[in-house]
Design a protein around this motif. Structure first.
Motif, PDB file in Angstrom:
ATOM      1  N   THR A   1       0.832  -1.213   0.000  1.00  0.00           N
ATOM      2  CA  THR A   1       0.000   0.000   0.000  1.00  0.00           C
ATOM      3  C   THR A   1       0.858   1.250   0.000  1.00  0.00           C
ATOM      4  N   GLN A   2       1.938   1.239   0.791  1.00  0.00           N
ATOM      5  CA  GLN A   2       2.836   2.397   0.856  1.00  0.00           C
ATOM      6  C   GLN A   2       3.551   2.620  -0.477  1.00  0.00           C
ATOM      7  N   HIS A   3       4.001   1.537  -1.106  1.00  0.00           N
ATOM      8  CA  HIS A   3       4.697   1.648  -2.393  1.00  0.00           C
ATOM      9  C   HIS A   3       3.766   2.190  -3.470  1.00  0.00           C
ATOM     10  N   LEU A   4       2.526   1.722  -3.474  1.00  0.00           N
ATOM     11  CA  LEU A   4       1.557   2.196  -4.464  1.00  0.00           C
ATOM     12  C   LEU A   4       1.268   3.685  -4.276  1.00  0.00           C
ATOM     13  N   LYS A   5       1.153   4.083  -3.014  1.00  0.00           N
ATOM     14  CA  LYS A   5       0.908   5.500  -2.699  1.00  0.00           C
ATOM     15  C   LYS A   5       2.112   6.351  -3.115  1.00  0.00           C
ATOM     16  N   TYR A   6       3.312   5.856  -2.828  1.00  0.00           N
ATOM     17  CA  TYR A   6       4.537   6.604  -3.171  1.00  0.00           C
ATOM     18  C   TYR A   6       4.685   6.735  -4.685  1.00  0.00           C
ATOM     19  N   TYR A   7       4.373   5.663  -5.407  1.00  0.00           N
ATOM     20  CA  TYR A   7       4.447   5.706  -6.879  1.00  0.00           C
ATOM     21  C   TYR A   7       3.539   6.812  -7.404  1.00  0.00           C
ATOM     22  N   THR A   8       2.319   6.894  -6.872  1.00  0.00           N
ATOM     23  CA  THR A   8       1.355   7.905  -7.312  1.00  0.00           C
ATOM     24  C   THR A   8       1.856   9.309  -7.007  1.00  0.00           C
ATOM     25  N   GLU A   9       2.448   9.490  -5.815  1.00  0.00           N
ATOM     26  CA  GLU A   9       2.957  10.812  -5.418  1.00  0.00           C
ATOM     27  C   GLU A   9       4.094  11.265  -6.334  1.00  0.00           C
ATOM     28  N   VAL A  10       5.037  10.360  -6.606  1.00  0.00           N
ATOM     29  CA  VAL A  10       6.177  10.700  -7.468  1.00  0.00           C
ATOM     30  C   VAL A  10       5.689  11.000  -8.881  1.00  0.00           C
ATOM     31  N   MET A  11       4.761  10.195  -9.355  1.00  0.00           N
ATOM     32  CA  MET A  11       4.216  10.382 -10.702  1.00  0.00           C
ATOM     33  C   MET A  11       3.549  11.752 -10.836  1.00  0.00           C
ATOM     34  N   LYS A  12       2.928  12.202  -9.783  1.00  0.00           N
ATOM     35  CA  LYS A  12       2.160  13.442  -9.821  1.00  0.00           C
ATOM     36  C   LYS A  12       3.016  14.679  -9.565  1.00  0.00           C
ATOM     37  N   ASN A  13       3.989  14.571  -8.678  1.00  0.00           N
ATOM     38  CA  ASN A  13       4.663  15.758  -8.154  1.00  0.00           C
ATOM     39  C   ASN A  13       6.106  15.965  -8.599  1.00  0.00           C
ATOM     40  N   GLU A  14       6.767  14.960  -9.164  1.00  0.00           N
ATOM     41  CA  GLU A  14       8.182  15.099  -9.507  1.00  0.00           C
ATOM     42  C   GLU A  14       8.385  15.080 -11.021  1.00  0.00           C
ATOM     43  N   ASN A  15       9.333  15.889 -11.482  1.00  0.00           N
ATOM     44  CA  ASN A  15       9.677  15.924 -12.908  1.00  0.00           C
ATOM     45  C   ASN A  15      10.818  14.965 -13.209  1.00  0.00           C
ATOM     46  N   ASN A  16      10.906  14.535 -14.471  1.00  0.00           N
ATOM     47  CA  ASN A  16      11.970  13.615 -14.913  1.00  0.00           C
ATOM     48  C   ASN A  16      12.088  12.425 -13.961  1.00  0.00           C
ATOM     49  N   ASN A  17      10.952  11.780 -13.723  1.00  0.00           N
ATOM     50  CA  ASN A  17      10.852  10.781 -12.655  1.00  0.00           C
ATOM     51  C   ASN A  17      10.846   9.336 -13.144  1.00  0.00           C
ATOM     52  N   GLY A  18      11.168   9.101 -14.411  1.00  0.00           N
ATOM     53  CA  GLY A  18      11.061   7.757 -14.975  1.00  0.00           C
ATOM     54  C   GLY A  18      11.893   6.716 -14.248  1.00  0.00           C
ATOM     55  N   LYS A  19      13.179   7.039 -13.981  1.00  0.00           N
ATOM     56  CA  LYS A  19      14.053   6.073 -13.308  1.00  0.00           C
ATOM     57  C   LYS A  19      13.565   5.769 -11.898  1.00  0.00           C
ATOM     58  N   LYS A  20      13.130   6.796 -11.187  1.00  0.00           N
ATOM     59  CA  LYS A  20      12.642   6.616  -9.823  1.00  0.00           C
ATOM     60  C   LYS A  20      11.390   5.741  -9.809  1.00  0.00           C
ATOM     61  N   LEU A  21      10.493   5.983 -10.739  1.00  0.00           N
ATOM     62  CA  LEU A  21       9.284   5.162 -10.837  1.00  0.00           C
ATOM     63  C   LEU A  21       9.640   3.708 -11.147  1.00  0.00           C
ATOM     64  N   GLY A  22      10.704   3.508 -11.935  1.00  0.00           N
ATOM     65  CA  GLY A  22      11.162   2.149 -12.231  1.00  0.00           C
ATOM     66  C   GLY A  22      11.608   1.425 -10.975  1.00  0.00           C
ATOM     67  N   PHE A  23      12.335   2.122 -10.099  1.00  0.00           N
ATOM     68  CA  PHE A  23      12.796   1.521  -8.846  1.00  0.00           C
ATOM     69  C   PHE A  23      11.608   1.181  -7.934  1.00  0.00           C
ATOM     70  N   ILE A  24      10.630   2.087  -7.878  1.00  0.00           N
ATOM     71  CA  ILE A  24       9.457   1.843  -7.019  1.00  0.00           C
ATOM     72  C   ILE A  24       8.659   0.646  -7.539  1.00  0.00           C
ATOM     73  N   SER A  25       8.542   0.524  -8.857  1.00  0.00           N
ATOM     74  CA  SER A  25       7.797  -0.609  -9.430  1.00  0.00           C
ATOM     75  C   SER A  25       8.474  -1.945  -9.091  1.00  0.00           C
ATOM     76  N   GLN A  26       9.807  -1.938  -8.968  1.00  0.00           N
ATOM     77  CA  GLN A  26      10.517  -3.152  -8.545  1.00  0.00           C
ATOM     78  C   GLN A  26      10.144  -3.536  -7.118  1.00  0.00           C
ATOM     79  N   GLU A  27      10.032  -2.533  -6.247  1.00  0.00           N
ATOM     80  CA  GLU A  27       9.639  -2.791  -4.850  1.00  0.00           C
ATOM     81  C   GLU A  27       8.193  -3.298  -4.786  1.00  0.00           C
ATOM     82  N   ILE A  28       7.336  -2.744  -5.623  1.00  0.00           N
ATOM     83  CA  ILE A  28       5.943  -3.232  -5.686  1.00  0.00           C
ATOM     84  C   ILE A  28       5.944  -4.704  -6.081  1.00  0.00           C
ATOM     85  N   GLY A  29       6.775  -5.064  -7.037  1.00  0.00           N
ATOM     86  CA  GLY A  29       6.861  -6.453  -7.490  1.00  0.00           C
ATOM     87  C   GLY A  29       7.314  -7.398  -6.393  1.00  0.00           C
TER      88      GLY A  29
END
Length: 285
Positions: A220-248
Motif C-alpha cells: 500500500t505504501q509503495h503504491l501510494k509513493y508511486y502515485t505521489e512521485v508520478m504526480k509531483n516530480e519531474n523527470n521521474n522515470g528512473k525513480k518510478l522504475g525503482f518503485i515498481s521493482q519494490e511493488i513487485g
C-alpha cells in the motif's frame, strides 16, 4: 508530472533562397543517445546543436535530421580544366582509338572535376538555424507532454487496479487460517491423545508464517509513493522504475504466502497490472 520519452517535432523555414527543414524524434533509452544527420554546411555548428538538444531533451534515443534545399541555384560551378586534361590523356593512353569527345564525357564524370563554391555560414543564418532548432524542440516537448498525459492515465488506472485487488484479499485471510486449523484438528482426531499445547504452538507458527499484514502495508505504501512521485516530480522515470521493482517484491511475497486459491488469483491479476506498469514506466522521461 509525467513526460513521455517518445517525441516528435518539425520546423522549417527559408533563408536567402535556402529551405531548411529540421526533424526531431525520440524513443525510450536509459541515457541520452543522439544521432545527427546534417549538411556539410552546418557541420561546424554540430557541437552547439548537440548541447542545445541535450539540455532540453535530457534522455532518450534521439534522431535529428537537418535537410537543406537550394531554391535558387546561385552556387558557382568551377571546372578544373587541368584535371580534365589529365584524365583525358590517361584515358587515351589506356585506349588509343576513339574521338576526344568520348574521352571528355568520361573525364567530366571523374572525382573533383566539377566543384561548387558555397558561401561560408554567416551569423544571421546560424541564428536562423538556432530559431528552427528551438521551434522544433517546442513542438517536440508539446508532443512529449501530450503522450505523458496518456501515460499518466494508464499508470493511474493500473495502480488503482492493484489497490482494488489488494482490498479483495482481506475476506480470504481468516478463511485460510480456519482451513489450516480444521485440517490439523481432523488429523489429530485420528490419534487417541492430543497435546493441546503442541497444537496451539503449531497453529501460532503457521499463523505467523502465513501472515501477510506486513506485505499488505508495504505494498500500500509503495503504491501510494508511486502515485505521489508520478504526480509531483519531474523527470521521474528512473525513480518510478525503482518503485515498481519494490511493488513487485511485495506482490511476489504475498503470492508465496497466500496458501489460498482465490488470493493466488488476485496475485496473478496484480502481476498482470504490474507488468503493464513496468512496460509503461520504461517510456517515462
Amino acid at each position: 508530472m509525467i513526460l513521455s520519452m517518445t517525441g516528435f517535432g518539425r520546423s522549417e523555414g527559408v533563408f536567402e533562397g535556402k529551405k531548411i527543414t529540421l526533424d526531431l524524434k525520440s524513443l525510450n533509452s536509459k541515457s541520452f543517445d543522439l544521432n545527427i544527420k546534417m549538411p556539410v554546411r552546418y557541420k561546424e555548428k554540430e557541437f552547439e546543436i548537440r548541447k542545445i538538444l541535450n539540455e532540453r531533451i535530457l534522455r532518450g534515443k534521439v534522431d535529428c535530421y537537418i535537410n537543406l534545399e537550394t531554391l535558387n541555384d546561385t552556387a558557382e560551378a568551377h571546372i578544373n580544366h587541368e584535371l580534365v586534361r589529365t584524365y583525358m590523356n590517361e584515358l587515351k593512353n589506356l585506349a588509343a582509338d576513339g574521338p576526344d569527345f568520348e574521352y571528355l564525357k568520361m573525364a567530366v564524370r571523374m572525382p573533383d572535376v566539377i566543384s561548387t563554391k558555397q558561401e561560408e555560414l554567416g551569423e544571421e543564418e546560424w541564428l536562423f538555424l538556432q530559431k528552427l532548432v528551438d521551434e522544433a524542440l517546442g513542438k517536440f516537448e508539446d508532443f512529449r507532454q501530450t503522450e505523458g498525459q496518456i501515460l499518466h492515465e494508464e499508470l493511474k488506472r493500473n495502480i488503482h487496479n492493484i489497490e482494488t485487488y489488494l482490498t479483495m484479499v482481506q475476506p480470504y485471510e481468516g478463511v485460510r487460517l480456519e482451513a489450516v486449523k480444521e485440517r490439523y484438528l481432523s488429523t489429530l482426531k485420528e490419534f487417541k491423545q492430543i497435546d493441546e499445547t503442541r497444537f496451539y504452538q503449531e497453529m501460532a507458527y503457521y499463523t505467523e508464517k502465513l501472515d501477510i499484514s506486513e506485505e499488505k502495508v508495504r505494498l500500500t505504501q509503495h503504491l501510494k509513493y508511486y502515485t505521489e512521485v508520478m504526480k509531483n516530480e519531474n523527470n521521474n522515470g528512473k525513480k518510478l522504475g525503482f518503485i515498481s521493482q519494490e511493488i513487485g517484491r511485495e506482490i511476489n511475497t504475498l503470492g508465496s504466502k497466500a496458501n489460498h486459491a482465490e488470493i493466488q488469483k488476485l496475485v496473478v491479476m496484480m502481476k498482470d497490472d504490474l507488468e503493464k506498469i513496468k512496460e509503461q514506466t520504461l517510456n517515462v522521461l
